[in-house]
Write a protein that holds these residues in place. Structure first.
Motif, PDB file in Angstrom:
ATOM      1  N   VAL A 193       1.093  -1.261  -0.078  1.00  0.00           N
ATOM      2  CA  VAL A 193       0.006  -0.117   0.012  1.00  0.00           C
ATOM      3  C   VAL A 193       0.914   1.110  -0.112  1.00  0.00           C
ATOM      4  CG1 VAL A 193      -1.876   1.184   1.402  1.00  0.00           C
ATOM      5  CG2 VAL A 193      -1.858  -1.184   1.278  1.00  0.00           C
ATOM      6  N   LYS A 194       0.921   1.925  -1.045  1.00  0.00           N
ATOM      7  CA  LYS A 194       1.621   3.456  -1.212  1.00  0.00           C
ATOM      8  C   LYS A 194       0.885   4.462  -0.619  1.00  0.00           C
ATOM      9  CE  LYS A 194       4.092   1.353  -5.251  1.00  0.00           C
ATOM     10  NZ  LYS A 194       5.395   1.425  -4.844  1.00  0.00           N
ATOM     11  N   THR A 195       1.648   5.447   0.268  1.00  0.00           N
ATOM     12  CA  THR A 195       1.230   6.541   0.422  1.00  0.00           C
ATOM     13  C   THR A 195       2.229   7.679   0.402  1.00  0.00           C
ATOM     14  OG1 THR A 195       2.326   6.431   2.863  1.00  0.00           O
ATOM     15  CG2 THR A 195      -0.128   5.445   2.423  1.00  0.00           C
ATOM     16  N   VAL A 196       2.131   8.896   0.610  1.00  0.00           N
ATOM     17  CA  VAL A 196       3.034   9.919   0.293  1.00  0.00           C
ATOM     18  C   VAL A 196       2.500  10.893   1.471  1.00  0.00           C
ATOM     19  CG1 VAL A 196       3.898  11.853  -1.020  1.00  0.00           C
ATOM     20  CG2 VAL A 196       3.207   9.768  -2.042  1.00  0.00           C
ATOM     21  N   VAL A 197       3.603  11.300   2.317  1.00  0.00           N
ATOM     22  CA  VAL A 197       3.444  12.111   3.496  1.00  0.00           C
ATOM     23  C   VAL A 197       3.939  13.423   2.663  1.00  0.00           C
ATOM     24  CG1 VAL A 197       4.201  13.014   5.815  1.00  0.00           C
ATOM     25  CG2 VAL A 197       4.129  10.552   5.276  1.00  0.00           C
ATOM     26  N   LEU A 198       2.651  14.649   2.960  1.00  0.00           N
ATOM     27  CA  LEU A 198       2.840  15.871   2.301  1.00  0.00           C
ATOM     28  C   LEU A 198       3.140  16.682   3.546  1.00  0.00           C
ATOM     29  CD1 LEU A 198       0.140  15.658  -0.368  1.00  0.00           C
ATOM     30  CD2 LEU A 198       2.520  15.391  -0.607  1.00  0.00           C
ATOM     31  N   GLY A 199       4.159  17.765   3.754  1.00  0.00           N
ATOM     32  CA  GLY A 199       4.654  18.635   4.709  1.00  0.00           C
ATOM     33  C   GLY A 199       5.057  19.809   4.082  1.00  0.00           C
ATOM     34  N   ARG A 200       5.862  20.502   4.709  1.00  0.00           N
ATOM     35  CA  ARG A 200       6.495  21.710   4.481  1.00  0.00           C
ATOM     36  C   ARG A 200       7.649  21.325   3.550  1.00  0.00           C
ATOM     37  NH1 ARG A 200       7.117  23.384  10.562  1.00  0.00           N
ATOM     38  NH2 ARG A 200       5.016  23.778  11.098  1.00  0.00           N
ATOM     39  N   GLY A 201       8.329  20.267   3.827  1.00  0.00           N
ATOM     40  CA  GLY A 201       9.692  19.974   3.010  1.00  0.00           C
ATOM     41  C   GLY A 201       9.097  19.152   1.712  1.00  0.00           C
ATOM     42  N   ASP A 202       9.912  18.387   0.968  1.00  0.00           N
ATOM     43  CA  ASP A 202       9.778  17.511  -0.169  1.00  0.00           C
ATOM     44  C   ASP A 202       8.690  16.357   0.266  1.00  0.00           C
ATOM     45  OD1 ASP A 202      11.461  19.025  -1.711  1.00  0.00           O
ATOM     46  OD2 ASP A 202      12.954  17.800  -1.106  1.00  0.00           O
ATOM     47  N   PRO A 203       7.767  15.807  -0.576  1.00  0.00           N
ATOM     48  CA  PRO A 203       6.847  14.919  -0.242  1.00  0.00           C
ATOM     49  C   PRO A 203       7.862  13.598   0.104  1.00  0.00           C
ATOM     50  CG  PRO A 203       6.276  15.849  -2.249  1.00  0.00           C
ATOM     51  CD  PRO A 203       7.672  16.352  -1.852  1.00  0.00           C
ATOM     52  N   VAL A 204       7.313  12.604   1.211  1.00  0.00           N
ATOM     53  CA  VAL A 204       8.180  11.649   1.890  1.00  0.00           C
ATOM     54  C   VAL A 204       7.299  10.400   1.303  1.00  0.00           C
ATOM     55  CG1 VAL A 204       8.962  10.317   3.608  1.00  0.00           C
ATOM     56  CG2 VAL A 204       9.070  12.933   3.343  1.00  0.00           C
ATOM     57  N   PRO A 205       7.779   9.516   0.220  1.00  0.00           N
ATOM     58  CA  PRO A 205       6.887   8.417  -0.076  1.00  0.00           C
ATOM     59  C   PRO A 205       7.225   7.259   1.275  1.00  0.00           C
ATOM     60  CG  PRO A 205       8.742   8.787  -1.581  1.00  0.00           C
ATOM     61  CD  PRO A 205       8.985   9.810  -0.498  1.00  0.00           C
ATOM     62  N   LEU A 206       5.999   6.880   1.651  1.00  0.00           N
ATOM     63  CA  LEU A 206       6.094   5.631   2.525  1.00  0.00           C
ATOM     64  C   LEU A 206       4.983   4.473   2.389  1.00  0.00           C
ATOM     65  CD1 LEU A 206       6.721   4.904   5.507  1.00  0.00           C
ATOM     66  CD2 LEU A 206       4.917   6.849   6.418  1.00  0.00           C
ATOM     67  N   ASP A 207       5.579   3.293   2.161  1.00  0.00           N
ATOM     68  CA  ASP A 207       4.854   2.366   1.567  1.00  0.00           C
ATOM     69  C   ASP A 207       4.800   1.219   2.722  1.00  0.00           C
ATOM     70  OD1 ASP A 207       4.828   3.630  -0.877  1.00  0.00           O
ATOM     71  OD2 ASP A 207       6.362   2.634  -1.666  1.00  0.00           O
ATOM     72  N   TYR A 208       3.845   0.501   2.868  1.00  0.00           N
ATOM     73  CA  TYR A 208       3.713  -0.464   3.654  1.00  0.00           C
ATOM     74  C   TYR A 208       3.385  -1.865   2.910  1.00  0.00           C
ATOM     75  CZ  TYR A 208       2.423   3.663   6.629  1.00  0.00           C
ATOM     76  OH  TYR A 208       2.444   4.836   7.257  1.00  0.00           O
ATOM     77  N   ARG A 209       4.150  -2.780   3.489  1.00  0.00           N
ATOM     78  CA  ARG A 209       3.933  -4.009   2.936  1.00  0.00           C
ATOM     79  C   ARG A 209       2.926  -5.087   4.091  1.00  0.00           C
ATOM     80  NH1 ARG A 209       9.251  -6.203   0.595  1.00  0.00           N
ATOM     81  NH2 ARG A 209       8.494  -5.546  -1.521  1.00  0.00           N
ATOM     82  N   LEU A 210       1.975  -5.530   3.174  1.00  0.00           N
ATOM     83  CA  LEU A 210       1.226  -6.362   4.097  1.00  0.00           C
ATOM     84  C   LEU A 210       0.704  -7.800   3.694  1.00  0.00           C
ATOM     85  CD1 LEU A 210      -0.192  -3.311   3.843  1.00  0.00           C
ATOM     86  CD2 LEU A 210      -1.558  -3.896   5.520  1.00  0.00           C
ATOM     87  N   GLU A 211       0.600  -8.564   4.732  1.00  0.00           N
ATOM     88  CA  GLU A 211       0.250 -10.169   4.382  1.00  0.00           C
ATOM     89  C   GLU A 211      -1.189 -10.319   4.970  1.00  0.00           C
ATOM     90  OE1 GLU A 211       2.558 -14.351   4.957  1.00  0.00           O
ATOM     91  OE2 GLU A 211       2.539 -12.977   6.685  1.00  0.00           O
ATOM     92  N   LYS A 212      -1.915 -10.986   4.270  1.00  0.00           N
ATOM     93  CA  LYS A 212      -3.156 -11.557   4.729  1.00  0.00           C
ATOM     94  C   LYS A 212      -2.982 -12.859   5.674  1.00  0.00           C
ATOM     95  CE  LYS A 212      -7.760 -12.269   3.215  1.00  0.00           C
ATOM     96  NZ  LYS A 212      -8.710 -12.236   1.868  1.00  0.00           N
ATOM     97  N   THR A 213      -3.267 -12.420   6.709  1.00  0.00           N
ATOM     98  CA  THR A 213      -3.311 -13.799   7.724  1.00  0.00           C
ATOM     99  C   THR A 213      -4.890 -14.103   8.101  1.00  0.00           C
ATOM    100  OG1 THR A 213      -3.408 -12.426   9.810  1.00  0.00           O
ATOM    101  CG2 THR A 213      -1.152 -12.614   8.724  1.00  0.00           C
ATOM    102  N   ASP A 214      -4.879 -14.979   9.102  1.00  0.00           N
ATOM    103  CA  ASP A 214      -6.040 -15.696   9.492  1.00  0.00           C
ATOM    104  C   ASP A 214      -6.744 -14.666  10.486  1.00  0.00           C
ATOM    105  OD1 ASP A 214      -4.413 -16.220  11.638  1.00  0.00           O
ATOM    106  OD2 ASP A 214      -4.896 -18.005  11.871  1.00  0.00           O
ATOM    107  N   LYS A 215      -5.999 -13.505  10.898  1.00  0.00           N
ATOM    108  CA  LYS A 215      -6.639 -12.464  11.736  1.00  0.00           C
ATOM    109  C   LYS A 215      -6.748 -11.261  11.038  1.00  0.00           C
ATOM    110  CE  LYS A 215      -4.602 -14.440  15.668  1.00  0.00           C
ATOM    111  NZ  LYS A 215      -3.369 -14.655  16.879  1.00  0.00           N
ATOM    112  N   GLY A 216      -6.721 -11.022   9.776  1.00  0.00           N
ATOM    113  CA  GLY A 216      -6.777 -10.142   8.930  1.00  0.00           C
ATOM    114  C   GLY A 216      -5.615  -9.639   8.392  1.00  0.00           C
ATOM    115  N   TRP A 217      -5.182  -8.432   7.532  1.00  0.00           N
ATOM    116  CA  TRP A 217      -4.369  -7.915   6.990  1.00  0.00           C
ATOM    117  C   TRP A 217      -3.298  -7.427   8.087  1.00  0.00           C
ATOM    118  CZ3 TRP A 217      -2.686  -8.650   1.901  1.00  0.00           C
ATOM    119  CH2 TRP A 217      -3.841  -9.038   1.065  1.00  0.00           C
ATOM    120  N   LYS A 218      -1.970  -7.771   8.084  1.00  0.00           N
ATOM    121  CA  LYS A 218      -0.892  -7.279   9.017  1.00  0.00           C
ATOM    122  C   LYS A 218       0.106  -6.731   8.269  1.00  0.00           C
ATOM    123  CE  LYS A 218      -2.915  -9.342  12.574  1.00  0.00           C
ATOM    124  NZ  LYS A 218      -3.596  -8.396  13.641  1.00  0.00           N
TER     125      LYS A 218
END
Length: 201
Positions: A127-152
């Motif tokens: 899941v890809k996101t970008v943090v926008l603030g005063r400086g340059d945009p910061v790419p922040l991505d999350y890797r998730l796995e589907k488990t029997d308790k939902g996505w982690k």
């Protein structure tokens, strides 16, 4: 419909086992950012409060055992179950303290959530996101796995560097020099140092 929107804004949505990965990240990130911005103590760098926030609002949706296992690589299988539990606990503590500083810096940043590119039956997604603030945009991505308790979440990419890869060499070096117990001690010592460090701001 309006009533639904209002109630949704008042009560932060809580992800459950059926929540899709992109919606999960959006809910958790939005909730955490709102909590940080509403708490002056967290903004001052109050570590116990930040740790409490992370434990309650982030840890339930993370798979720290998987993260630790990946950072250990082949060495994971050489560790005893007790050592694996110790390593997972200490690494979790290290990551919470490492990222608590970043959380305390949140002010007027906003997060842009990218559209998820994944097939419905995928078990591992980014899941890809970008943090926008005063400086340059910061790419922040999350890797998730589907488990029997939902996505982690089990890995994060900050500005092009995956968390697991960043720690893998460090862990490997510690183990080659001092064994598994040496890595446990290294993480314990690091956590003690961070626990006594003064807030940056």
């Amino acid at each position: 419909m309006t009533l639904l929107l209002v109630s949704g804004a008042l009560f932060a949505q809580v992800p459950d086992q059926a929540t899709p990965p992109d919606a999960l990240i959006k809910m958790v990130v939005t909730d955490v950012m709102a909590s940080v911005k509403a708490d002056p103590e967290i903004q001052k760098g109050n570590i116990p409060k930040i740790v409490d926030l992370v434990e309650k609002k982030i840890v339930p949706y993370a798979d720290m055992r998987r993260t630790t296992e990946m950072a250990m690589g082949p060495n994971w299988k050489k560790a005893t179950p007790e050592q694996q539990a110790q390593l997972t606990s200490e690494f979790k503590g290290l990551l919470i303290r490492t990222y608590s500083g970043a959380l305390s810096q949140l002010r007027d940043q906003t997060v842009q959530f990218k559209a998820l590119r994944a097939a419905p039956d995928d078990k591992d997604v980014v899941v890809k996101t970008v943090v926008l603030g005063r400086g340059d945009p910061v790419p922040l991505d999350y890797r998730l796995e589907k488990t029997d308790k939902g996505w982690k979440v089990y890995d994060m990419n900050i500005m092009g560097v995956w968390l697991v890869e960043a720690y893998r060499n460090q862990f490997s070096n510690q183990i080659s020099q001092n064994g598994i117990e040496g890595l446990v001690k290294f993480l314990q010592d690091r956590n003690k140092q961070l626990a006594t460090a003064k807030p940056a701001n």
